[in-house]
Design an enzyme around this catalytic site. Sequence first.
Site, PDB file in Angstrom:
ATOM      1  NE  ARG A  50      40.606  -8.783  -1.106  1.00  0.00           N
ATOM      2  CZ  ARG A  50      40.095 -10.052  -1.096  1.00  0.00           C
ATOM      3  NH1 ARG A  50      39.300 -10.532  -2.174  1.00  0.00           N
ATOM      4  NH2 ARG A  50      40.319 -10.834  -0.088  1.00  0.00           N
TER       5      ARG A  50
ATOM      6  CG  HIS B  99      47.654 -15.819   2.819  1.00  0.00           C
ATOM      7  ND1 HIS B  99      47.098 -15.806   3.987  1.00  0.00           N
ATOM      8  CD2 HIS B  99      46.575 -16.431   1.946  1.00  0.00           C
ATOM      9  CE1 HIS B  99      45.928 -16.361   4.382  1.00  0.00           C
ATOM     10  NE2 HIS B  99      45.341 -16.767   3.014  1.00  0.00           N
TER      11      HIS B  99
ATOM     12  N   GLY C 197      31.203 -14.895   2.263  1.00  0.00           N
ATOM     13  CA  GLY C 197      32.007 -16.245   2.368  1.00  0.00           C
ATOM     14  C   GLY C 197      32.785 -16.566   1.129  1.00  0.00           C
TER      15      GLY C 197
ATOM     16  CB  SER D  13      36.821  -8.014   0.785  1.00  0.00           C
ATOM     17  OG  SER D  13      38.058  -8.651   0.978  1.00  0.00           O
TER      18      SER D  13
ATOM     19  CG  ASP E 233      40.599  -8.082   2.370  1.00  0.00           C
ATOM     20  OD1 ASP E 233      41.154  -8.089   1.361  1.00  0.00           O
ATOM     21  OD2 ASP E 233      40.237  -8.923   3.299  1.00  0.00           O
TER      22      ASP E 233
HETATM   23  C1  GLA Z   1      42.057 -11.905   3.695  1.00  0.00           C
HETATM   24  C2  GLA Z   1      42.645 -10.736   4.615  1.00  0.00           C
HETATM   25  C3  GLA Z   1      43.648  -9.898   3.710  1.00  0.00           C
HETATM   26  C4  GLA Z   1      44.719 -10.746   3.194  1.00  0.00           C
HETATM   27  C5  GLA Z   1      44.246 -11.942   2.403  1.00  0.00           C
HETATM   28  C6  GLA Z   1      45.086 -13.243   1.702  1.00  0.00           C
HETATM   29  O1  GLA Z   1      41.447 -11.555   2.811  1.00  0.00           O
HETATM   30  O2  GLA Z   1      41.699 -10.017   4.838  1.00  0.00           O
HETATM   31  O3  GLA Z   1      44.165  -8.802   4.580  1.00  0.00           O
HETATM   32  O4  GLA Z   1      45.734 -11.250   4.245  1.00  0.00           O
HETATM   33  O5  GLA Z   1      43.393 -12.817   3.126  1.00  0.00           O
HETATM   34  O6  GLA Z   1      45.745 -12.368   0.863  1.00  0.00           O
END
Ligand code: GLA
Length: 393
Positions: free
Chosen positions: A37, A44, A132, A136, A182
């Site tokens: 994604r 956050h 990385g 996701s 994600d």
């Molecule tokens: C990571 C986490 C998500 C989200 C993002 C920041 O991808 O897996 O749940 O908190 O950081 O938006």
Amino acid sequence: MSIQPNTSLADLAAEAKDQLRHFYKKEATLVAAAPGRVNLIGEHIDYCDGFVLPFAIERHILIAAAPNGTNEARIRTTSDEVEAVIPLNHEQLPIAPKWSHYVRGVLEGFRTRNIWPLPGFDALIVSSVPTGGGLSSSAALELAVATLCEGLADNYLPTKEKALLAQKAEHDFAGVPCGIMDQFASAFGKKDHLVLIDCQSAEPELIPFNDPKLTILIANTMVSHDLTDGAYAARRKDTGDGLAHIKKSSWRDATAADVEAAKDKMGDRVYRRSRHVVGEIARTVQAAEALKNDDFASLAPLMAASHVSLRDDFEVSCEELDLLVEIADGIGPAGGVLGSRMTGGGFGGSTVTLCRTDNAVDIAATLEDSYRAKTQITPQIFASRPAQGAHLL
Ligand code: GLA
């Protein structure tokens, strides 16, 4: 070439089936795919009852599998030599290799739901989601495995339950206390739609996004810092502390005035984290409204403010992300850039840039050249339209 092409699902499936034949001498009977994604805005705040606006990308993790008549899963990936051999007749544990934690965590979700034991299978995992890259790949792996398990058991979970099962795998087996963004994006993604998620009710709403005149560029800095190093959990804790000072039960009921009023009690760091949360929730609501009205001009300042807040108040950006955003902002609306920011958890990973399709190739070339000139690193840049969520092929 500045814009790297996306491998089609058909080509990825052919590769996975070939590898399954090579390693296990079997023809695949099931092929499951799940996308990574990218998040347009709302960063956050999924673990703060906020709104987030991601979509599933045309980059996938795909698993080709066939029954093996045993009570074990034998799994390989094209990115690691080590095979994971996983017994399917007892409780799962986070055992090496590390990538198999995600697989085992999802299997455990099926076991605790009594969809168990699953029939033994051999499987091959291939991926076009950069690891990385803040896109996701772990959620994509979880959802691909969950979708495969559904097929193996011929028992299909409600999409929301599948996404929450995957999130729990991430918490319990990968040790990252992530929110729901994600896994929801990878599970609920729909072609030509953004997934606006209300993280308080855990309900997604699909917003059409299909204007061919617009392109979304994803630029991977090629630097990454592991989210399991505690920085993510520390941010989550700060926001919890902030909310406690405000004395409200949800960030959704908190205002900027509440944060200001509690400033002295919070201390500087928690104050800045809190300011990010209320600001980012408001920006995401505004951005979703703007997108519903095809008002793309309103997005640039919202995306810019989101990036600044993540950089200065939430402190999850890094030099490389800031540089890519700075280059995009330098191109600006005159050069076809409609907004750019870091995307995902941060500490490296990727930026997302909304731009005019006519200018996309030039924008990608400028991002690549200017970034490489300053960092000696070649970024990985690709475009993606919103794709379908996890499914069996
Ligand atoms: C990571 C986490 C998500 C989200 C993002 C920041 O991808 O897996 O749940 O908190 O950081 O938006």
